[in-house]
Design a protein around this motif. Structure first.
Motif, PDB file in Angstrom:
ATOM      1  N   PRO A 161       0.880  -1.324  -0.005  1.00  0.00           N
ATOM      2  CA  PRO A 161      -0.071   0.001  -0.057  1.00  0.00           C
ATOM      3  C   PRO A 161       0.899   1.191  -0.090  1.00  0.00           C
ATOM      4  O   PRO A 161       1.961   1.323   0.227  1.00  0.00           O
ATOM      5  CB  PRO A 161      -0.875  -0.185   1.155  1.00  0.00           C
ATOM      6  CG  PRO A 161       0.005  -0.847   2.033  1.00  0.00           C
ATOM      7  CD  PRO A 161       0.954  -1.967   1.348  1.00  0.00           C
ATOM      8  N   LEU A 162       0.172   2.251  -0.437  1.00  0.00           N
ATOM      9  CA  LEU A 162       0.926   3.658  -0.501  1.00  0.00           C
ATOM     10  C   LEU A 162       0.651   4.622   0.649  1.00  0.00           C
ATOM     11  O   LEU A 162      -0.472   4.449   1.243  1.00  0.00           O
ATOM     12  CB  LEU A 162       0.383   4.401  -1.828  1.00  0.00           C
ATOM     13  CG  LEU A 162       0.351   3.576  -2.977  1.00  0.00           C
ATOM     14  CD1 LEU A 162      -0.435   4.358  -4.092  1.00  0.00           C
ATOM     15  CD2 LEU A 162       1.779   3.225  -3.417  1.00  0.00           C
TER      16      LEU A 162
ATOM     17  N   THR B 240      -7.275  -0.074   5.914  1.00  0.00           N
ATOM     18  CA  THR B 240      -6.627   0.818   6.656  1.00  0.00           C
ATOM     19  C   THR B 240      -5.998   1.611   5.467  1.00  0.00           C
ATOM     20  O   THR B 240      -5.573   1.150   4.535  1.00  0.00           O
ATOM     21  CB  THR B 240      -5.732   0.297   7.881  1.00  0.00           C
ATOM     22  OG1 THR B 240      -4.651  -0.688   7.067  1.00  0.00           O
ATOM     23  CG2 THR B 240      -6.161  -0.261   8.889  1.00  0.00           C
TER      24      THR B 240
ATOM     25  N   ALA C  12      -2.478   4.667   5.458  1.00  0.00           N
ATOM     26  CA  ALA C  12      -1.028   5.157   6.164  1.00  0.00           C
ATOM     27  C   ALA C  12      -1.306   6.714   6.022  1.00  0.00           C
ATOM     28  O   ALA C  12      -1.290   7.154   4.640  1.00  0.00           O
ATOM     29  CB  ALA C  12       0.030   4.628   5.418  1.00  0.00           C
TER      30      ALA C  12
ATOM     31  N   PRO D 194       4.445   7.067  -2.578  1.00  0.00           N
ATOM     32  CA  PRO D 194       5.643   6.233  -2.143  1.00  0.00           C
ATOM     33  C   PRO D 194       6.852   6.833  -2.811  1.00  0.00           C
ATOM     34  O   PRO D 194       7.004   7.733  -3.332  1.00  0.00           O
ATOM     35  CB  PRO D 194       5.211   4.832  -2.846  1.00  0.00           C
ATOM     36  CG  PRO D 194       4.569   5.285  -4.106  1.00  0.00           C
ATOM     37  CD  PRO D 194       3.840   6.514  -3.706  1.00  0.00           C
ATOM     38  N   SER D 195       7.850   6.218  -2.292  1.00  0.00           N
ATOM     39  CA  SER D 195       9.335   6.520  -2.458  1.00  0.00           C
ATOM     40  C   SER D 195       9.578   6.636  -4.074  1.00  0.00           C
ATOM     41  O   SER D 195       9.049   5.707  -4.595  1.00  0.00           O
ATOM     42  CB  SER D 195      10.490   5.687  -1.819  1.00  0.00           C
ATOM     43  OG  SER D 195      10.162   4.417  -2.103  1.00  0.00           O
TER      44      SER D 195
ATOM     45  N   GLU E  19      13.196   6.571   4.978  1.00  0.00           N
ATOM     46  CA  GLU E  19      11.879   6.841   4.998  1.00  0.00           C
ATOM     47  C   GLU E  19      11.172   7.289   6.465  1.00  0.00           C
ATOM     48  O   GLU E  19      11.603   6.773   7.398  1.00  0.00           O
ATOM     49  CB  GLU E  19      10.944   5.694   4.386  1.00  0.00           C
ATOM     50  CG  GLU E  19      11.684   5.615   2.923  1.00  0.00           C
ATOM     51  CD  GLU E  19      12.708   4.534   3.034  1.00  0.00           C
ATOM     52  OE1 GLU E  19      13.508   4.288   3.949  1.00  0.00           O
ATOM     53  OE2 GLU E  19      12.999   3.768   1.876  1.00  0.00           O
TER      54      GLU E  19
ATOM     55  N   LEU F  53       5.918  -0.515  12.393  1.00  0.00           N
ATOM     56  CA  LEU F  53       5.950  -1.279  11.483  1.00  0.00           C
ATOM     57  C   LEU F  53       7.278  -1.078  10.429  1.00  0.00           C
ATOM     58  O   LEU F  53       7.682  -2.057   9.794  1.00  0.00           O
ATOM     59  CB  LEU F  53       4.662  -1.059  10.372  1.00  0.00           C
ATOM     60  CG  LEU F  53       3.373  -1.157  11.257  1.00  0.00           C
ATOM     61  CD1 LEU F  53       2.272  -1.123  10.324  1.00  0.00           C
ATOM     62  CD2 LEU F  53       3.364  -2.671  12.016  1.00  0.00           C
ATOM     63  N   ARG F  54       7.509   0.101  10.437  1.00  0.00           N
ATOM     64  CA  ARG F  54       9.160   0.590   9.964  1.00  0.00           C
ATOM     65  C   ARG F  54       9.544   1.471  10.725  1.00  0.00           C
ATOM     66  O   ARG F  54       8.896   2.642  10.896  1.00  0.00           O
ATOM     67  CB  ARG F  54       8.658   0.992   8.426  1.00  0.00           C
ATOM     68  CG  ARG F  54       9.815   1.578   7.767  1.00  0.00           C
ATOM     69  CD  ARG F  54       9.630   2.005   6.252  1.00  0.00           C
ATOM     70  NE  ARG F  54       8.817   3.171   6.154  1.00  0.00           N
ATOM     71  CZ  ARG F  54       8.514   3.874   5.071  1.00  0.00           C
ATOM     72  NH1 ARG F  54       8.573   3.214   3.932  1.00  0.00           N
ATOM     73  NH2 ARG F  54       7.907   4.965   5.170  1.00  0.00           N
TER      74      ARG F  54
ATOM     75  N   PRO G 205       2.680  -4.764   4.534  1.00  0.00           N
ATOM     76  CA  PRO G 205       2.851  -5.636   3.595  1.00  0.00           C
ATOM     77  C   PRO G 205       4.224  -5.162   2.979  1.00  0.00           C
ATOM     78  O   PRO G 205       5.150  -6.247   2.309  1.00  0.00           O
ATOM     79  CB  PRO G 205       2.039  -5.072   2.489  1.00  0.00           C
ATOM     80  CG  PRO G 205       0.666  -4.786   3.316  1.00  0.00           C
ATOM     81  CD  PRO G 205       1.455  -4.222   4.463  1.00  0.00           C
ATOM     82  N   GLY G 206       4.891  -4.052   3.187  1.00  0.00           N
ATOM     83  CA  GLY G 206       6.287  -3.709   2.547  1.00  0.00           C
ATOM     84  C   GLY G 206       7.337  -4.285   3.011  1.00  0.00           C
ATOM     85  O   GLY G 206       8.455  -4.451   2.557  1.00  0.00           O
TER      86      GLY G 206
HETATM   87  P1  AMP Z   1       6.700   3.655   0.764  1.00  0.00           P
HETATM   88  O1  AMP Z   1       5.659   4.226   0.210  1.00  0.00           O
HETATM   89  O2  AMP Z   1       7.797   3.374  -0.321  1.00  0.00           O
HETATM   90  O3  AMP Z   1       7.307   4.615   1.864  1.00  0.00           O
HETATM   91  O4  AMP Z   1       6.459   2.453   1.547  1.00  0.00           O
HETATM   92  C1  AMP Z   1       5.475   2.623   2.587  1.00  0.00           C
HETATM   93  C2  AMP Z   1       5.373   1.600   3.669  1.00  0.00           C
HETATM   94  O5  AMP Z   1       4.107   1.737   4.465  1.00  0.00           O
HETATM   95  C3  AMP Z   1       5.437   0.292   3.106  1.00  0.00           C
HETATM   96  O6  AMP Z   1       6.163  -0.686   3.902  1.00  0.00           O
HETATM   97  C4  AMP Z   1       3.846  -0.432   3.482  1.00  0.00           C
HETATM   98  O7  AMP Z   1       3.750  -1.718   3.428  1.00  0.00           O
HETATM   99  C5  AMP Z   1       3.391   0.671   4.750  1.00  0.00           C
HETATM  100  N1  AMP Z   1       2.134   0.806   4.380  1.00  0.00           N
HETATM  101  C6  AMP Z   1       1.356   1.670   3.966  1.00  0.00           C
HETATM  102  N2  AMP Z   1       0.145   1.449   4.126  1.00  0.00           N
HETATM  103  C7  AMP Z   1       0.008   0.606   5.161  1.00  0.00           C
HETATM  104  C8  AMP Z   1      -1.129  -0.061   5.792  1.00  0.00           C
HETATM  105  N3  AMP Z   1      -2.370   0.547   5.646  1.00  0.00           N
HETATM  106  N4  AMP Z   1      -0.889  -0.765   6.634  1.00  0.00           N
HETATM  107  C9  AMP Z   1       0.383  -1.064   6.976  1.00  0.00           C
HETATM  108  N5  AMP Z   1       1.407  -0.837   6.296  1.00  0.00           N
HETATM  109  C10 AMP Z   1       1.226   0.065   5.532  1.00  0.00           C
END
Ligand code: AMP
Ligand code: MG
Length: 349
Positions: free
Chosen positions: A66-67, A119, A121, A144-145, A182, A196-197, A233-234
């Motif tokens: 997800p974004l 959900t 982000a 996203p990146s 990030e 989560l990150r 998921p990322g």
């Molecule tokens: P990036 O967009 O490259 O910065 O990566 C976004 C990060 O946020 C990834 O690791 C996604 O899996 C995580 N992410 C985005 N939306 C969700 C969500 N609804 N639940 C859990 N993780 C999310």
């Protein structure tokens, strides 16, 4: 498609024109790469499924990843998500800034933006150019990146151009990203949050606002098995990886330096912390030593890591030696990025 780079100069009228142009492209369903304080983002409207589709295509990103949706003020989360007391406590302390909060999504956010999750982000960036583009477009932005999926994240407009040339019409050059990794992604859980990150906002910073801070297992787990359930998921993908093979060494500084001096060959590179550069000797010709930043300076090392990984690719290095950083405090972000970049392989010496 021709890809233009427009530089933010600080001249108000000129910058305004660039921001307006970016907003027009986004309103019409197109994509623009934008600077943020963390890394460059590949931005499109978070309310248009078509924009999300273009983002996944340009990045070559799996569509179940997800974004993050970017807003210009914390209250705008109301338009896309169900907020909570904990959201506003986090927002008051850390927004605008490098924190992303996972919230239950509202129906206006297409499933394609959230990879089918219920959900979303949410992040409010601090970078004024990013915020001005969000405001001018009148849309929350999925961003996203702005790298090809799996490659190191872009911390300079040049990095974006390398990956997105011919795929998007416009890159806004706002200079080097000040944080360079990030955002910290957190999910509210009972009595606190789960990371989560990891990013610039550390466990102890979060503890100043909430009672309980957990770190998801996948953050520090070197091996995420294919198909294993990841909270985010990322985290299940090999990530942040240059083409060079990364040899991640778990050892003290002196042993790492000796290991590099004994093993490095022509066409290979090593990241050495600033204080230890002087101990590198008797290198074979044609190998490259990168200054990884000060040993104790997590923020400096975080800021440098992705551009060093990209530089290694530019130089066509086959192999890159990296010392496993500590996993505490703000080093957790660096630790997480290098174990992902190495695909989980760690050599203990
Ligand atoms: P990036 O967009 O490259 O910065 O990566 C976004 C990060 O946020 C990834 O690791 C996604 O899996 C995580 N992410 C985005 N939306 C969700 C969500 N609804 N639940 C859990 N993780 C999310
Ligand atoms: Mg990314």
């Amino acid at each position: 498609m021709e890809t233009r780079i427009e530089k933010i100069t600080g001249n108000r009228a000129e910058d305004r024109k660039i921001i307006e142009e970016a907003a027009e492209i986004i309103k019409a369903g197109g994509l623009v790469a934008i600077p943020t304080e963390t890394v460059y983002g590949l931005a499109g409207s978070a309310l248009m499924a078509e924009s999300a589709r273009k983002i996944y295509e340009a990045k070559g990103r799996p569509s179940d990843n997800p974004l993050i949706v970017h807003i210009s003020k914390p209250e705008e989360a109301e338009n896309i998500a169900y907020t909570s007391d904990i959201y506003y406590r986090l927002a008051e302390r850390f927004m605008p800034g490098p924190l992303t909060v996972i919230l239950p999504k509202k129906d206006c956010v297409p499933d394609s933006v959230t990879g089918g999750l219920d959900t979303v982000a949410v992040r409010c960036p601090k970078n004024p150019v990013a915020r001005a583009i969000i405001k001018a477009s009148g849309h929350p932005l999925a961003a996203p990146s702005a790298n090809t999926s799996g490659m190191p994240s872009p911390t300079e407009a040049e990095h974006v151009y390398h990956d997105m040339k011919g795929k998007i019409p416009l890159i806004i050059d706002g200079g080097k990203c000040s944080i360079g990794v990030e955002s910290t992604v957190v999910k509210p859980v009972d009595g606190g949050v789960m990371i989560l990150r990891p990013g610039r906002i550390s466990v102890s910073m979060l503890k100043s606002v909430v009672d309980r801070v957990e770190v998801a297992k996948a953050v520090t787990d070197p091996e995420i098995a294919e198909g294993q359930k990841a909270e985010s998921p990322g985290m299940k993908y090999r990530h942040y990886s240059p083409k060079a093979d990364i040899i991640l060494i778990d050892s003290g500084h002196d042993r790492f330096v000796s290991y590099v001096c004994e093993n490095i060959k022509k066409g290979e590179g090593a990241l050495i912390t600033t204080e230890y550069l002087g101990k590198i000797r008797d290198l074979p010709e044609g190998c490259v030593i990168f200054d990884a930043g000060g040993t104790k300076l997590a923020s400096e090392r975080n800021r440098r890591i992705f551009s060093i990984l990209r530089r290694a690719d530019d130089l066509g290095l086959r192999r890159l030696y990296i010392q496993l950083p500590p996993s505490g405090g703000q080093f957790l972000a660096l630790y997480n990025r290098v174990i992902r970049a190495a695909g989980g392989k760690i050599i203990k010496i």
